[in-house]
Design an enzyme around this catalytic site. Structure first.
Site, PDB file in Angstrom:
ATOM      1  N   HIS A  77       0.865  -1.191   0.000  1.00  0.00           N
ATOM      2  CA  HIS A  77       0.000   0.000   0.000  1.00  0.00           C
ATOM      3  C   HIS A  77       0.893   1.229   0.000  1.00  0.00           C
ATOM      4  CE1 HIS A  77      -3.535   2.407   0.585  1.00  0.00           C
ATOM      5  NE2 HIS A  77      -3.091   2.902   1.720  1.00  0.00           N
ATOM      6  N   GLY A  86      -6.906   3.301   2.527  1.00  0.00           N
ATOM      7  CA  GLY A  86      -7.917   3.598   1.522  1.00  0.00           C
ATOM      8  C   GLY A  86      -7.341   4.255   0.286  1.00  0.00           C
ATOM      9  N   PRO A  89      -3.651   7.854  -1.264  1.00  0.00           N
ATOM     10  CA  PRO A  89      -2.815   8.248  -0.124  1.00  0.00           C
ATOM     11  C   PRO A  89      -1.807   9.341  -0.464  1.00  0.00           C
ATOM     12  CG  PRO A  89      -2.222   6.049  -0.910  1.00  0.00           C
ATOM     13  CD  PRO A  89      -3.511   6.413  -1.580  1.00  0.00           C
ATOM     14  N   ASP A 108      -6.261  -8.546   5.615  1.00  0.00           N
ATOM     15  CA  ASP A 108      -7.336  -9.101   6.421  1.00  0.00           C
ATOM     16  C   ASP A 108      -8.661  -8.584   5.879  1.00  0.00           C
ATOM     17  OD1 ASP A 108      -7.538  -6.496   7.345  1.00  0.00           O
ATOM     18  OD2 ASP A 108      -6.736  -6.935   9.345  1.00  0.00           O
ATOM     19  N   ASP A 112      -6.694  -2.159   4.410  1.00  0.00           N
ATOM     20  CA  ASP A 112      -5.348  -1.731   4.806  1.00  0.00           C
ATOM     21  C   ASP A 112      -5.165  -1.755   6.323  1.00  0.00           C
ATOM     22  OD1 ASP A 112      -4.876  -1.170   2.062  1.00  0.00           O
ATOM     23  OD2 ASP A 112      -5.785   0.804   2.296  1.00  0.00           O
ATOM     24  N   ASN A 206      -7.954  17.079 -12.658  1.00  0.00           N
ATOM     25  CA  ASN A 206      -8.554  16.803 -11.357  1.00  0.00           C
ATOM     26  C   ASN A 206      -9.244  18.025 -10.768  1.00  0.00           C
ATOM     27  OD1 ASN A 206      -7.812  14.064 -11.231  1.00  0.00           O
ATOM     28  ND2 ASN A 206      -5.772  14.561 -10.500  1.00  0.00           N
TER      29      ASN A 206
END
Length: 225
Positions: A77, A86, A89, A108, A112, A206
């Protein structure tokens, strides 16, 4: 170690492809499949690999799939967990001033939230755009995985449990809201520049603002003297 360590790889972005290619070059590893869509996950049931390795995969992996690999499921991540779990980042490290970095962790049922195997901070600068930081995070993900892999397969790692109440988490919808600039909003100059540089990621448009019924896209380019 035996030559039949089997891996199924989940990923699609540049860092993911680089990690995938590196694993494929390891003589003691057989990468069975590269999966990029959610409906392909049933391959895991058929193969029952030693590991799942994920980098850049865009879907949540169900728990029944996570339970299959004999040695566990690993995820890279591009954040210094527990900060910025999420989406996006790189953007939130700039916006919120949280530590930037990358983390290799066990997967899991959460997003994250699994035990941390290794992590590494990435330096930032006020001149960074969101794209600048993203690319450094990608490079560091690849380096971190290559450094950690020998310890993983030799079972010589120690993990750090995450405190799910610590750190930060962001959804894609928050990024989408961030992109919409309000022409009447009052904001400090530094906060505005942080927002604009975090959203600067050519060739993507963006940050957008509507003036007189027209939509304009905004980028910034910050350089040192």
């Amino acid at each position: 170690m035996a030559r039949n360590t089997q891996v199924i790889f989940l990923g699609i972005n540049d860092a993911g492809m680089r990690v995938y290619d590196w694993l494929c070059d390891q003589e003691d590893v057989f990468v069975h499949s590269l999966l990029t869509t959610k409906d392909q996950l049933r391959v895991v049931e058929n193969v029952e690999p030693d590991y799942i390795v994920s980098c850049g995969y865009r879907h949540i992996v169900p728990k029944d799939i996570l339970d299959i690999p004999k040695e566990g499921c690993l995820n890279l991540h591009p954040a210094h967990l527990p900060y910025n779990r999420g989406a996006n980042p790189n953007v939130w490290s700039i916006i919120e001033g949280t530590p930037a970095g990358v983390t290799l962790h066990y997967m899991d049922a959460g997003i994250d939230t699994g035990d941390i195997i290794a992590r590494r901070k990435v330096e930032t600068d006020f001149s960074d755009s969101g794209k600048d930081l993203y690319e450094r995070l990608e490079d560091t993900q690849v380096e971190l995985f290559q450094d950690a892999w020998p310890d993983i397969i030799s079972d010589s790692i120690s993990v750090t449990e995450q405190d799910e109440d610590a750190g930060t988490y962001h959804r894609t919808s928050e990024f989408e809201d961030l992109c919409k600039l309000d022409p009447d909003e009052e904001i400090r100059v530094k906060e505005l520049l942080d927002r604009l540089r975090a959203l600067t990621f050519p060739p993507y448009d963006n940050a957008e603002i509507e003036i007189g019924g027209e939509t304009y896209y905004v980028e910034v380019d910050i350089t040192r003297e």
